[in-house]
Structures are given as C-alpha cells and as structure tokens.
Scaffold this active site. Sequence first.
Site, short mmCIF file in Angstrom:
data_model
loop_
_atom_site.label_atom_id
_atom_site.label_comp_id
_atom_site.label_asym_id
_atom_site.label_seq_id
_atom_site.Cartn_x
_atom_site.Cartn_y
_atom_site.Cartn_z
N HIS A 86 -33.90 22.11 24.11
CA HIS A 86 -33.46 23.38 23.53
C HIS A 86 -34.63 24.34 23.45
CE1 HIS A 86 -30.98 26.12 21.20
NE2 HIS A 86 -32.10 26.39 20.55
N ASP A 165 -21.77 26.92 11.71
CA ASP A 165 -22.88 27.66 12.30
C ASP A 165 -22.39 28.89 13.05
OD1 ASP A 165 -25.70 28.03 13.12
OD2 ASP A 165 -24.81 27.77 15.10
N ARG A 172 -25.43 36.31 10.20
CA ARG A 172 -26.87 36.55 10.14
C ARG A 172 -27.28 37.65 11.12
NH1 ARG A 172 -28.89 31.17 11.92
NH2 ARG A 172 -30.92 32.18 11.91
N SER A 187 -29.53 25.75 12.08
CA SER A 187 -28.56 26.22 13.07
C SER A 187 -28.73 25.45 14.39
CB SER A 187 -28.77 27.72 13.28
OG SER A 187 -28.12 28.18 14.42
N LYS A 191 -26.27 21.80 15.78
CA LYS A 191 -25.54 21.73 17.05
C LYS A 191 -26.07 20.59 17.92
CE LYS A 191 -26.40 26.08 17.38
NZ LYS A 191 -26.59 27.51 17.51
N1 URA Z 1 -30.62 29.82 18.13
C1 URA Z 1 -29.67 29.26 17.36
O1 URA Z 1 -28.84 28.50 17.82
N2 URA Z 1 -29.66 29.54 16.04
C2 URA Z 1 -30.58 30.36 15.48
O2 URA Z 1 -30.53 30.56 14.28
C3 URA Z 1 -31.55 30.94 16.30
C4 URA Z 1 -31.56 30.64 17.64
#
Ligand code: URA
Length: 429
Positions: A86, A165, A172, A187, A191
Amino acid sequence: MSEAFDTVDIIRTKRDRGELSPQQIAWVIDAYTHGVVADEQMAALAMAILLNGMSRREISDWTGAMIASGERMDFSSLSRPTADKHSTGGVGDKITLPLAPLVAACGVAVPQLSGRGLGHTGGTLDKLEAIPGWRAALSNEEMLDQLEDVGAVICAAGSGLAPADKRLYSLRDVTGTVEAIPLIASSIMSKKIAEGTGVLVLDVKVGSGAFMKTQADARELAETMVALGQDAGVHTVALLTDMSTPLGLTAGNGLEVRESVEVLAGGGPQDVIDLTLALAREMLAGAGVTDVDPADALQDGRAMDVWRAMIQAQDGDPDAPLPTAKETEEIVASADGVLTRLDAFAVGVSAWRLGAGRARKEDRVQAAAGIELHAKPGDTVTKGQPLMTLHTDTPGRFGRALEALEGSWSIGAASELTAPGSIVIDHVR
Ligand code: URA
C-alpha cells in the site's frame, strides 16, 4: 440502535484531551456506520482527534471497530502465500502496475484492492482504465479465481470492506481532517487487515507531493501502521520513500501505463525500477521467498507475461494502443545548468488540472491527460531544451495547468540539488 453512549460526551472527552474507552470507540463507529451519530458530530470528533491525537490503544480500538463494520476476506484456500503493498499516495506513483505482476511471477499471490484518485494524487484504477476494455469491478469469486490462475489481481475494493471508513473518509475529505495520523493509519490498516493479506509492505511517501511533508511525520505514520499490522497478525514493514519530485518521468493515467510497460519490458526510469524492486524484495521476504531475485523476472519477461495475463483476465487488451491526447504544449529550460528542483506537488496539481484527476468523486478523468518529464533533478539541461510536455484533450485547461507549474523548478549548480540521492530513505520494521 439504542444510544449506549452520549455522542456529545465522546466529543467533549476528545476535545478536552481525554482518552476514549474501547466501548465508546466501538459504539461511536458502529453508530456512525448506521446513521445514529450524525455527520456533524463525527466531523467534530474527527477535528478533535486531528488536534489532540490518540493513544496507540485508542488507534488500535478504532481500527478494530472499522474492520468490524464490514466483511473480512479470506485467502487461506489459495495454493500460494499472499503479499500486498500500500502506498500513501504520490505524484507519478505507478508502482503497483509493474509490482503486482512481478511479485506474482516470483511465486507470491498479490491481491491488490485499489482506489481512484482524488485531488493531486492519481489512483491505480484510473490508470488501468486507460487500457481499452479493462474492468475494475470483480466479484470476490472472480478475484480468488484470478489470484489462483494468474497470481495477481488489481481491482476495486468492494463496498463490503470497512464501510465505516468509506463514510468517514468522505467526511474527512470535506472537513479538513484528512491529515490526522491516527485517522490515516486506521483508515489504511482497517482496509488492509480486512482484506486478509498475509504480508503487507507499506510505501510511506515523504515530501511536497505526499500527505506527510516531513520525515518525522512520515516515520510516526509508518510506525503506527506497522504496529497495527503486527498486532493483527499481518507481517508488516514500511519503507519511507522520497516524494519531493515526481516518481519516474510521467504523471497521468495512460502515460503512466506506458511507463509501467517499459519497466516490465526491462527498461524505464531508474527510480521506478529501484522502488519496484525494493518493494518486491520486501514482499517476497515477508512471504518466505528468499531464493528468487525479482530483477531477473523483470529482465527475462516473466513479469511481462503475468502483466498480460492479468490485463486479459479483466477483459483488457494489452496490445491495444493507449489513448493519446488531442493537444500538447512544451515547457523549455530557461538557462543552461543542472535541474536542481522539480516540485512533485506542483506537477501533481498541474496534471490534475489538465484532466488526469478529479475534483469530485463523480468527475470523469481523461485517460490521455498528464505531464511527461524530459529531465529530473540532477540532470544537466541546456537553454531551450524541452523540460516537460503537457497533454490534454481540452486546450482550455493549459492556462491553469501552466500556472500551477510557475516557480516549481530551478536550474542552477549541482551543489544546489535538494532531492535526497536515493528513492528509499529508510525502513521501519
Ligand atoms: N488513504 C486512505 O485509505 N486513507 C487515508 O486516510 C489516507 C490515505
């Protein structure tokens, strides 16, 4: 749902720098997911978290509550280990495209659930959609079949994964609370943990084109995410990598696919190759594969074979020409010297204004829009030589795209170079 806690009490606790209990956190996330806690209340809580922070225990409980809001995937039926990467997002960050097939070619399955771009950073799905026919949406069953048959899949995350999320991230985005480290860490990790990968390698970007502008903030984010992953039983490591200047020589969807294919064909820019190999080595080592050198699989075409199979499995045509922009405009060097600075954020905003990105979720992106760089910091340039080519289908966009680039690059002496020498700045384990 009954009101087990008073939402205003929870907001006041965080506002006054108190610590939320595990029960309060589980309740507020669940209640927000089900519409019991209102957007304006969650916005106030998110701002209190941004201003006052959270303890590691609170972040872990917050992440757990977001995972519990949806489904968890299970890859244990696959015949090979899984590893995922990621990136916290940057300009020209196309690394997922060569990396997923490369790691699969070395024997580790890569389930890469990706997103679309918002703002100045691009999204992996937008890039792949530049390939004629390619389809982002797969069922869980299609995804598992492709992982078993091809070894790599890049697709859209389904709506069942961490739905809390999804709501919170959109909120946000419009309330100035994206940059809170506890909220970014929870966040991303909710995931990734719900996705069920065995190994996770995080690429935490630092610099003008990244969320985290300083190494200290990037390190804190990396350490928080690594701790969350390890607590959840996922082998997690993070690399801090430079995002002061764009990655590679392209920013924009189709342009980045072209560059990724060059890397898979054994060529491409050195920083893209270096970062792809550094991340591949971490993913393979985490999965216990230490006797394969991914550099060989890039050079001998095995990674390209998996790329072609991966694109075809999702109805894309790997041989189809990529779209080209209707209009281009060049920026040339104003002096002889060394390019000492080329600002990632400015290039990202400019590519976005050319049509490569979207301002609102509903906007469509242009597959061919973006910026091609002809020089990177450290390169010697001569007056009048092209520095960048801007691509778009809508020439009315050139004006604001050029404005974004004003003051974004400098030409001087080699001693004035500001970018770090190497793309990988540090590791966090
Ligand atoms: N990527 C995400 O999935 N969440 C965030 O808060 C910032 C970047």
